[in-house]
Design a protein around this motif. Structure first.
Motif, PDB file in Angstrom:
ATOM      1  N   THR A  98       4.073 -14.041   8.714  1.00  0.00           N
ATOM      2  CA  THR A  98       3.555 -12.744   8.294  1.00  0.00           C
ATOM      3  C   THR A  98       4.614 -11.703   8.593  1.00  0.00           C
ATOM      4  O   THR A  98       5.166 -11.674   9.697  1.00  0.00           O
ATOM      5  N   GLN A  99       4.909 -10.873   7.597  1.00  0.00           N
ATOM      6  CA  GLN A  99       5.842  -9.771   7.788  1.00  0.00           C
ATOM      7  C   GLN A  99       5.131  -8.483   7.428  1.00  0.00           C
ATOM      8  O   GLN A  99       4.433  -8.414   6.413  1.00  0.00           O
ATOM      9  N   THR A 100       5.332  -7.473   8.262  1.00  0.00           N
ATOM     10  CA  THR A 100       4.760  -6.155   8.011  1.00  0.00           C
ATOM     11  C   THR A 100       5.892  -5.145   7.938  1.00  0.00           C
ATOM     12  O   THR A 100       6.636  -4.965   8.913  1.00  0.00           O
ATOM     13  N   PHE A 101       6.036  -4.528   6.774  1.00  0.00           N
ATOM     14  CA  PHE A 101       7.053  -3.505   6.529  1.00  0.00           C
ATOM     15  C   PHE A 101       6.348  -2.153   6.612  1.00  0.00           C
ATOM     16  O   PHE A 101       5.367  -1.921   5.892  1.00  0.00           O
ATOM     17  N   SER A 102       6.852  -1.268   7.469  1.00  0.00           N
ATOM     18  CA  SER A 102       6.227   0.038   7.625  1.00  0.00           C
ATOM     19  C   SER A 102       7.299   1.076   7.948  1.00  0.00           C
ATOM     20  O   SER A 102       8.459   0.734   8.209  1.00  0.00           O
ATOM     21  N   LEU A 103       6.883   2.338   7.940  1.00  0.00           N
ATOM     22  CA  LEU A 103       7.815   3.392   8.323  1.00  0.00           C
ATOM     23  C   LEU A 103       8.207   3.186   9.784  1.00  0.00           C
ATOM     24  O   LEU A 103       7.364   2.845  10.619  1.00  0.00           O
ATOM     25  N   HIS A 104       9.466   3.391  10.082  1.00  0.00           N
ATOM     26  CA  HIS A 104       9.937   3.247  11.457  1.00  0.00           C
ATOM     27  C   HIS A 104       9.270   4.326  12.304  1.00  0.00           C
ATOM     28  O   HIS A 104       9.242   5.494  11.912  1.00  0.00           O
ATOM     29  N   PRO A 105       8.725   3.977  13.468  1.00  0.00           N
ATOM     30  CA  PRO A 105       7.990   4.966  14.265  1.00  0.00           C
ATOM     31  C   PRO A 105       8.854   6.117  14.806  1.00  0.00           C
ATOM     32  O   PRO A 105       8.345   7.204  15.056  1.00  0.00           O
ATOM     33  N   ASP A 143       0.854  -1.188   0.000  1.00  0.00           N
ATOM     34  CA  ASP A 143       0.000   0.000   0.000  1.00  0.00           C
ATOM     35  C   ASP A 143       0.891   1.238   0.000  1.00  0.00           C
ATOM     36  O   ASP A 143       1.445   1.610   1.044  1.00  0.00           O
ATOM     37  N   PRO A 144       1.049   1.886  -1.157  1.00  0.00           N
ATOM     38  CA  PRO A 144       1.939   3.043  -1.229  1.00  0.00           C
ATOM     39  C   PRO A 144       1.405   4.259  -0.475  1.00  0.00           C
ATOM     40  O   PRO A 144       2.182   5.140  -0.109  1.00  0.00           O
ATOM     41  N   ARG A 145       0.106   4.309  -0.226  1.00  0.00           N
ATOM     42  CA  ARG A 145      -0.474   5.451   0.495  1.00  0.00           C
ATOM     43  C   ARG A 145      -0.129   5.417   1.979  1.00  0.00           C
ATOM     44  O   ARG A 145       0.170   6.445   2.570  1.00  0.00           O
ATOM     45  N   THR A 146      -0.187   4.235   2.574  1.00  0.00           N
ATOM     46  CA  THR A 146       0.098   4.114   4.006  1.00  0.00           C
ATOM     47  C   THR A 146       1.538   3.673   4.276  1.00  0.00           C
ATOM     48  O   THR A 146       1.925   3.526   5.430  1.00  0.00           O
ATOM     49  N   HIS A 147       2.290   3.454   3.211  1.00  0.00           N
ATOM     50  CA  HIS A 147       3.668   2.949   3.324  1.00  0.00           C
ATOM     51  C   HIS A 147       3.708   1.673   4.172  1.00  0.00           C
ATOM     52  O   HIS A 147       4.440   1.573   5.154  1.00  0.00           O
ATOM     53  N   THR A 148       2.894   0.723   3.739  1.00  0.00           N
ATOM     54  CA  THR A 148       2.826  -0.565   4.422  1.00  0.00           C
ATOM     55  C   THR A 148       2.871  -1.679   3.389  1.00  0.00           C
ATOM     56  O   THR A 148       2.189  -1.618   2.370  1.00  0.00           O
ATOM     57  N   MET A 149       3.688  -2.687   3.655  1.00  0.00           N
ATOM     58  CA  MET A 149       3.690  -3.899   2.851  1.00  0.00           C
ATOM     59  C   MET A 149       3.528  -5.073   3.816  1.00  0.00           C
ATOM     60  O   MET A 149       4.253  -5.173   4.806  1.00  0.00           O
ATOM     61  N   VAL A 150       2.556  -5.929   3.533  1.00  0.00           N
ATOM     62  CA  VAL A 150       2.321  -7.119   4.350  1.00  0.00           C
ATOM     63  C   VAL A 150       2.518  -8.336   3.462  1.00  0.00           C
ATOM     64  O   VAL A 150       1.948  -8.412   2.367  1.00  0.00           O
TER      65      VAL A 150
END
Length: 183
Positions: free
Chosen positions: A109-116, A85-92
């Motif tokens: 399951t792996q979730t790639f997201s912006l580092h908090p 999902d390029p809008r939320t910067h999330t890849m599952v």
């Protein structure tokens, strides 16, 4: 019984670059057990922009001596389903083995997201579930073997991703351009 694994790691790379590297991660020196990887289906949702991909991965398996009578061919077919999902910067990504599932089913399951804490980095949360339906007093032994192999393979997978990310960084420096297009 079921064994669970959870690990959170981060890459000091932008989310766009990490998700790009994910698609390029095979081959790499830390994944010599991966024999092949084929895209089965890929589509983009025109309304949300979400990229959905299904891939089939063939991995060379390794069995302990006590497991060689249970499985004749240790190679494993893995199905990998992902949503970017390029809008939320999330890849599952979700993976599971298609064969040997009665002996041992591995679901990851792996979730790639912006580092908090640093949005220029990427955080990856990995969760796995390992279960054996085999009885005869072997369930615990099989699941313990599975979780130990998963922990080892996860560490190698992170090294492989770092290797690919470094190669992308080097290529970008040589070319003088950004290493990855926008997703």
């Amino acid at each position: 019984m079921v064994k669970f694994y959870q690990h959170t790691s981060s890459y000091e790379h932008a989310w766009d670059n990490v998700t790009y590297a994910f698609w390029l991660r095979y081959p790499n020196p830390f994944a010599s057990h991966v024999l092949g990887c084929d895209v089965i289906d890929r589509s983009v949702d025109p309304e949300t922009g979400i990229l959905r991909t299904t891939r089939l991965i063939l991995k060379k398996g390794v069995l302990p001596r006590w497991g060689r009578n249970l499985i004749k061919n240790p190679d494993a077919y893995i199905i990998e389903e992902s949503e970017v999902d390029p809008r939320t910067h999330t890849m599952v990504t979700r993976t599971r083995n298609l064969n040997h599932a009665r002996v041992m089913q591995v679901e990851e399951t792996q979730t790639f997201s912006l580092h908090p804490e640093n949005p220029k980095w990427t955080q990856v949360k990995t969760e796995a579930r390992i279960v054996s339906e085999l009885r005869w007093g072997l369930t615990g032994r099989i699941e313990a073997f599975g979780i130990n192999k998963f922990v080892d393979n996860s560490a190698r997978a992170r090294k492989g991703m770092k290797h690919i990310l470094e190669r992308l960084r080097q290529n970008a420096a040589t070319a003088g351009a950004a290493p990855a297009p926008e997703c």
